[in-house]
Design an enzyme around this catalytic site. Structure first.
Site, PDB file in Angstrom:
ATOM      1  CG  ASP A  81      -2.123  -1.197   1.156  1.00 57.94           C
ATOM      2  OD1 ASP A  81      -1.949  -1.893   0.223  1.00 57.94           O
ATOM      3  OD2 ASP A  81      -3.113  -0.912   1.584  1.00 57.94           O
ATOM      4  CB  CYS A 122       1.609  -6.175   3.654  1.00 56.32           C
ATOM      5  SG  CYS A 122       3.044  -6.171   4.672  1.00 56.32           S
ATOM      6  CG  ASP A 123      -1.700  -2.488   4.748  1.00 51.60           C
ATOM      7  OD1 ASP A 123      -0.921  -2.983   5.317  1.00 51.60           O
ATOM      8  OD2 ASP A 123      -1.573  -1.032   5.026  1.00 51.60           O
ATOM      9  CE  LYS A 124      -6.533  -2.546   2.181  1.00 50.42           C
ATOM     10  NZ  LYS A 124      -4.672  -1.981   1.966  1.00 50.42           N
ATOM     11  CB  CYS A 195       4.957  -0.492   8.247  1.00 49.57           C
ATOM     12  SG  CYS A 195       5.483  -0.025   6.067  1.00 49.57           S
ATOM     13  CD  GLU A 492      -4.811   2.462   3.086  1.00 49.57           C
ATOM     14  OE1 GLU A 492      -3.374   2.903   2.696  1.00 49.57           O
ATOM     15  OE2 GLU A 492      -4.709   0.635   3.158  1.00 49.57           O
ATOM     16  CB  SER A 518      -2.485   5.229   5.534  1.00 49.55           C
ATOM     17  OG  SER A 518      -1.337   4.568   6.072  1.00 49.55           O
TER      18      SER A 518
END
Length: 618
Positions: A81, A122-124, A195, A492, A518
């Site tokens: 992202d 990670c995010d998704k 992150c 985001e 985000s």
């Protein structure tokens, strides 16, 4: 007794062809009849949170084989992202969640796998795999790649902790020299891993612990530490045990839907609120609950957010603490233990690794155990301080744990940052089905805020306006037509919020959008406004100069326009026919893939889940 699913393709004379193909993958006579365990890996060289996962699937596979199973690995896509941020690439991020869920479902069902190990980060990717696990409802264990170490740079007389958000903010600040921007850029993301703050990736990996689907330490142990290897090995052994318990012991309680009950989702949301997690977690928990058939809605999130205290503030809410500091304080279990002491979690829910969450807390809470205990050893695992993309590359340990529950990284209820939590649901005429704000990242001085609406029909237009100094103190930036349908893809908004900070407006302005933020966002940033503009939401009726009132303590957001005036505006909008509820003057190329996503997705208050009835013939 339930039969192993894999027998569909491995047993009987008529499956000779399928067995021939299985043999071509390396299976032998001795393997037929064993549980076939799918390993959904997500290795890619595009994403620092996944760049070190190349060998993780085979590490788990060897352990599965030792435990008496057959392991078969496949890969999913993974989008970064941060790299996709601020341009057309971000349109693809949220839709990738559904593709990941579909790809896992496709592979597991097409090959009749008996159980599943999800290697995410990670995010998704974690949410996509979580949605798939709920659909499939076969034994599953999650193990993530782990957080990145926090960046560190000498800044004047102090060592400053950094993450990618600092790089964005400093780069947009004209008062910061090119040399200092370069120093921040080179130091912000020093290692492999997700992150380093309480952004979406780490928030979701923490929530898999609270849901009972991953092992203690999964959400907080840094990617570089040698101890993380044991989580992968344990996952391999555990999944075979779970498969045998289900198929040979008729134990349905260890299936994802037996573990991730409504009470488990409430625990996960309580953790989220207590740790000030990313607002994106709301979207993903709603989607996972939908796939699980659990009646978990925005109203539940609102209720929980009012009653659970904020016990931890981690970057981006503060630069003092990152995930490595959460780990030193006892990790996810440490936060859950404080909620447990306050009587705010359901102790009796099951987990993949312990008879109950309560039992897991008793075993792993560092406050219940002394020096030299297994919990103390696990949670003293520290960052190595060396830039690397290699997993398990260091074995540093903190000399002591952070057990300060009055002023440490994790606080107890008596010393909470606030007695209502780090996330809040706001309702009002501009967001009738709700919107979300990360209160842990909002300065106390602007918990109540009234301002002038500045309307932008896209994130790009808002960024241009902010950088051109068109926004002043007291403005409320409204970015609309960026929801799941309107974007499409629900971008985001990290760049707009970062640029407001760089202009010195982080505590002087607000931002409202039907898009999302985000996990790195802080400030008075309100997202997920539902219904979205493209679905006829009132955010699409706001006009330049309107007054908007935000009242977080009372969970209210209000467009100061009369009902009669809103009705007139709505009638005028509807009169546009095919051009109604579309952004004015926006030119955006939308691919057929994204148009297909937009045709079936829903607004954020339902988790932006797919609703195929929108395209099915009536």
């Amino acid at each position: 007794m339930p039969q192993y699913r894999s027998r569909t393709s491995t047993a009987g004379r008529n499956m000779a062809g399928a067995r021939a193909l299985w043999r071509a993958t390396g299976m032998t006579d001795a393997d037929f009849g064993k549980p076939i365990i799918a390993i959904a890996n997500s290795f890619t060289q595009f994403v620092p949170g996944h760049v070190h996962l190349q060998n993780m699937g085979q590490l788990v596979a060897r352990e599965i084989e030792k435990a008496g199973g057959v392991a078969k690995e496949f890969n999913t896509i993974a989008i970064d992202d941060g790299i996709a941020m601020g341009h057309g690439g971000m349109l693809y991020s949220l839709p990738s969640r559904d593709l990941i869920a579909d790809s896992v479902e496709y592979m597991v069902n097409a090959h009749c796998a008996d159980a599943l190990v999800c290697i995410s980060n990670c995010d998704k990717i974690t949410p996509g795999m979580l949605m798939a696990a709920m659909r499939l409802n076969i034994p599953v264990v999650f193990v993530s790649g782990g957080p990145m170490e926090a960046g560190k740079v000498q800044w004047g007389n102090e060592v400053r902790k950094l993450d990618l958000v600092d790089a964005m903010v400093e780069a947009a600040n004209s008062a910061v020299s090119d040399a200092d921007v370069d120093r921040v850029e080179r130091s912000a993301c020093p290692t492999c891993g997700s992150c380093s703050g309480m952004f979406t990736a780490n928030s979701m990996n923490c929530l898999t612990e609270a849901l009972g689907l991953s092992l203690p330490g999964n959400g907080s142990l840094v990617a570089t530490h040698a101890d993380r290897k044991e989580l992968f090995l344990k996952a391999g052994r555990l999944i075979v045990e779970l498969a045998k318990r289900h198929y040979e012991g008729e134990d349905y309680s260890i299936l994802p839907r037996g573990i991730a009950t409504k009470q488990a989702f409430e625990n996960a949301m309580s953790l989220d609120v207590a740790m000030g997690g990313s607002t994106n977690t709301v979207l993903h928990l709603l989607a996972a609950a939908s796939e699980a058939g659990v009646d978990f809605k925005m109203a539940d999130i609102d209720r929980i957010s009012r009653g659970v205290p904020c016990l931890s503030k981690v970057a981006p809410a503060t630069q003092k603490y990152h995930m490595e500091d959460v780990h030193r304080a006892g990790g996810v279990i440490g936060i859950l233990a404080e909620l447990d002491r306050a009587g705010l979690i359901h102790r009796d829910v099951a987990t993949v690794h312990s008879p109950s969450l309560g039992a897991a807390i008793e075993q792993w809470d560092v406050m219940r155990h002394g020096e030299g205990s297994e919990p103390h050893r696990l949670f003293r695992a520290a960052p190595g301080g060396v830039a690397t993309t290699i997993a398990f590359s260091q074995s540093m340990r903190y000399p002591t744990l952070d057990d300060d529950r009055a002023d440490g990284c994790i606080r107890d209820q008596a010393h909470a940052y606030s007695q209502d939590g780090g996330l809040a649901v706001l309702y009002g005429n501009i967001a009738e089905r709700g919107c979300i704000v990360k209160t842990a990242g909002v300065d106390e001085s602007i918990l109540k805020f009234t301002g002038r609406a500045r309307i932008f029909e896209s994130q790009d237009a808002a960024v241009e306006g902010i950088l051109a100094d068109q926004i002043v103190a007291g403005d409320i930036v409204i970015i609309r037509y960026e929801g799941p349908k309107g974007g499409p893809g629900m971008q985001e908004m990290l760049y707009p919020t970062s640029y407001l900070k760089s202009k010195g407006l982080g505590k002087a302005c607000a931002l409202l959008t039907d898009g999302r933020f985000s996990g790195g966002t802080s400030g008075l940033s309100i997202g997920h406004a539902s219904p979205e503009a493209a679905e006829g939401g009132a955010i699409g009726l706001a006009q330049e100069g309107d007054t908007v009132e935000i009242d977080i303590p009372n969970r209210r957001i209000h467009l100061a326009v009369s009902d009669e005036e809103l009705a007139k505006r709505r009638a005028a909008m509807e009169a546009k026919g095919r051009d109604a509820w579309k952004p004015l003057g926006r030119e955006r190329v939308v691919s057929p893939a994204l148009r297909a996503y937009a045709a079936m997705t829903t607004s954020a208050d339902t988790g932006a889940v797919r609703d195929v009835s929108q395209v099915e013939r009536k």
